[in-house]
Design an enzyme around this catalytic site. Structure first.
Site, mmCIF file in Angstrom:
data_model
loop_
_atom_site.group_PDB
_atom_site.id
_atom_site.type_symbol
_atom_site.label_atom_id
_atom_site.label_comp_id
_atom_site.label_asym_id
_atom_site.label_seq_id
_atom_site.Cartn_x
_atom_site.Cartn_y
_atom_site.Cartn_z
ATOM 1 N N PRO A 180 0.666 -1.324 -0.271
ATOM 2 C CA PRO A 180 0.293 -0.010 -0.126
ATOM 3 C C PRO A 180 0.773 0.889 0.188
ATOM 4 C CG PRO A 180 0.266 -0.858 2.386
ATOM 5 C CD PRO A 180 0.652 -1.950 1.384
ATOM 6 N N ASP A 211 -12.140 1.111 -23.855
ATOM 7 C CA ASP A 211 -11.970 0.660 -22.706
ATOM 8 C C ASP A 211 -12.165 1.966 -21.879
ATOM 9 O OD1 ASP A 211 -12.791 -1.252 -22.165
ATOM 10 O OD2 ASP A 211 -11.143 -2.008 -21.692
ATOM 11 N N GLU A 266 2.579 -8.377 8.500
ATOM 12 C CA GLU A 266 2.762 -6.486 8.105
ATOM 13 C C GLU A 266 3.297 -6.643 7.375
ATOM 14 O OE1 GLU A 266 1.261 -4.734 10.121
ATOM 15 O OE2 GLU A 266 0.582 -6.073 11.224
HETATM 16 N N1 SAH Z 1 2.137 -3.213 7.221
HETATM 17 C C1 SAH Z 1 1.883 -2.237 5.868
HETATM 18 C C2 SAH Z 1 0.604 -3.211 5.015
HETATM 19 C C3 SAH Z 1 0.236 -4.673 5.277
HETATM 20 S S1 SAH Z 1 -0.564 -5.645 4.515
HETATM 21 C C4 SAH Z 1 1.517 -1.054 5.910
HETATM 22 O O1 SAH Z 1 1.438 -0.486 6.722
HETATM 23 O O2 SAH Z 1 2.443 -0.655 4.551
HETATM 24 C C5 SAH Z 1 -0.358 -7.438 3.478
HETATM 25 C C6 SAH Z 1 0.330 -7.315 2.668
HETATM 26 O O3 SAH Z 1 -0.383 -6.912 1.951
HETATM 27 C C7 SAH Z 1 1.227 -6.606 1.830
HETATM 28 O O4 SAH Z 1 2.822 -6.807 1.915
HETATM 29 C C8 SAH Z 1 1.111 -5.865 0.016
HETATM 30 O O5 SAH Z 1 1.966 -7.302 -0.194
HETATM 31 C C9 SAH Z 1 -0.591 -5.848 0.351
HETATM 32 N N2 SAH Z 1 -1.093 -5.638 0.224
HETATM 33 C C10 SAH Z 1 -1.874 -4.848 1.129
HETATM 34 N N3 SAH Z 1 -2.268 -3.559 0.203
HETATM 35 C C11 SAH Z 1 -1.952 -3.454 -0.587
HETATM 36 C C12 SAH Z 1 -2.486 -2.736 -1.726
HETATM 37 N N4 SAH Z 1 -3.333 -1.388 -1.285
HETATM 38 N N5 SAH Z 1 -1.632 -2.524 -2.893
HETATM 39 C C13 SAH Z 1 -0.825 -3.536 -2.965
HETATM 40 N N6 SAH Z 1 -0.889 -3.867 -1.754
HETATM 41 C C14 SAH Z 1 -1.408 -4.522 -0.974
#
Ligand code: SAH
Length: 262
Positions: free
Chosen positions: A88, A168, A115
């Site tokens: 994210p 699209d 995490e």
């Molecule tokens: N603790 C991290 C979030 C981990 S979520 C933070 O706060 O930044 C767990 C996993 O989900 C991440 O390692 C990623 O691979 C995936 N993930 C979560 N949200 C995402 C998003 N918006 N886009 C892409 N991958 C995402």
């Protein structure tokens, strides 16, 4: 295009790979999608892929060694593929980015869990980070599938001729026009008459106007970021004039809901 998904849940991809346009693209060798189970690259007896964070606190972190091993295996299969960390915290994915990535030969997606991923992997093994939006998923697998899906439909031959990707939404910074299909009458509502007319030029004009007005109503920001062409300006002027006429008629008749306002 070659895709690799590094994951501890490879089964999540099975259904995705065996349906619809993605399945057809795999069968036609337009794309390949290999899942690599990160657990296969662990070296301990219990095949552990995560561990507690240094510094303490809640949650677990994906260990670096199994991920590094999985990345090396993918790189061996396609040395030209770029390595993408799904997070994210990455640059947010959109259709423009999809077009850029679709020009590459291959992508290796690191699907995080818990995490996230040990920072040393992020720093030393990753070419770029991608987020699919400002929200937090429990894992990167859905993000990888979303990106693979969006890229696949841009590759030549992946879509049938009749539903080409150039029309699209976002392809011209416009949302796509409205769609209708049979039956002709559904719950008392018929499609706009022009779509039944068989008149190709008028249908094209209607679709263009539908796309433009939907974009104005739903995503004004797309138009604010680019130059409008003559045809678009003419349509928007016509709408402005129509709206102006309706408002004037209200205020001059003195019967409108705002007739008392000055
Ligand atoms: N603790 C991290 C979030 C981990 S979520 C933070 O706060 O930044 C767990 C996993 O989900 C991440 O390692 C990623 O691979 C995936 N993930 C979560 N949200 C995402 C998003 N918006 N886009 C892409 N991958 C995402």
């Amino acid at each position: 295009m070659k895709f690799f998904a590094l994951t501890i849940f490879p089964d999540l991809f099975s259904s995705f790979m065996t349906h619809g346009i993605v399945r057809r693209a795999i069968e036609r060798h337009i794309i390949s999608l290999n899942t690599i189970n990160v657990r296969d690259y662990t070296t301990d007896k219990h095949q552990v892929t995560d561990d507690r964070p240094y510094g303490g606190g809640s949650g677990m972190v994906m260990k670096p060694e199994p991920l590094a091993g999985a990345i090396r295996a993918a790189k061996e299969a396609d040395p030209t593929a770029a390595t993408v960390l799904l997070t994210p915290q990455g640059r947010v994915f959109n259709q423009q980015r999809a077009r850029e990535l679709a020009a590459l030969s291959g992508l290796i997606f690191i699907c995080g869990r818990y995490e996230g991923v040990d920072e040393r992997v992020c720093k030393h093994y990753v070419d770029f980070d991608i987020s699919i939006g400002d929200f937090v998923l429990t894992g990167g697998e859905l993000a990888a599938m979303s990106i693979i899906d969006a890229l696949t439909r841009l590759l030549p031959g992946a879509l049938g001729g009749e539903d080409a990707a150039e029309k699209d939404s976002f392809s011209n910074d416009l949302l796509e026009h409205a769609h209708y299909t049979r039956p002709r009458r559904f719950e008392g509502v018929e499609p706009p008459a022009v779509l039944l007319s068989g008149h190709h030029k008028e249908i094209e004009d209607w679709r263009f106007e539908s796309a433009l007005i939907r974009t104005v109503l739903n995503r004004k920001d797309l138009l604010e970021n680019r130059l409008l062409n003559r045809r678009e300006i003419d349509i928007l002027r016509k709408w402005c004039a129509d709206i102006e006429r309706i408002v004037r008629a209200q205020s001059s008749s003195g019967t409108g809901p705002f007739s008392g306002d000055q």
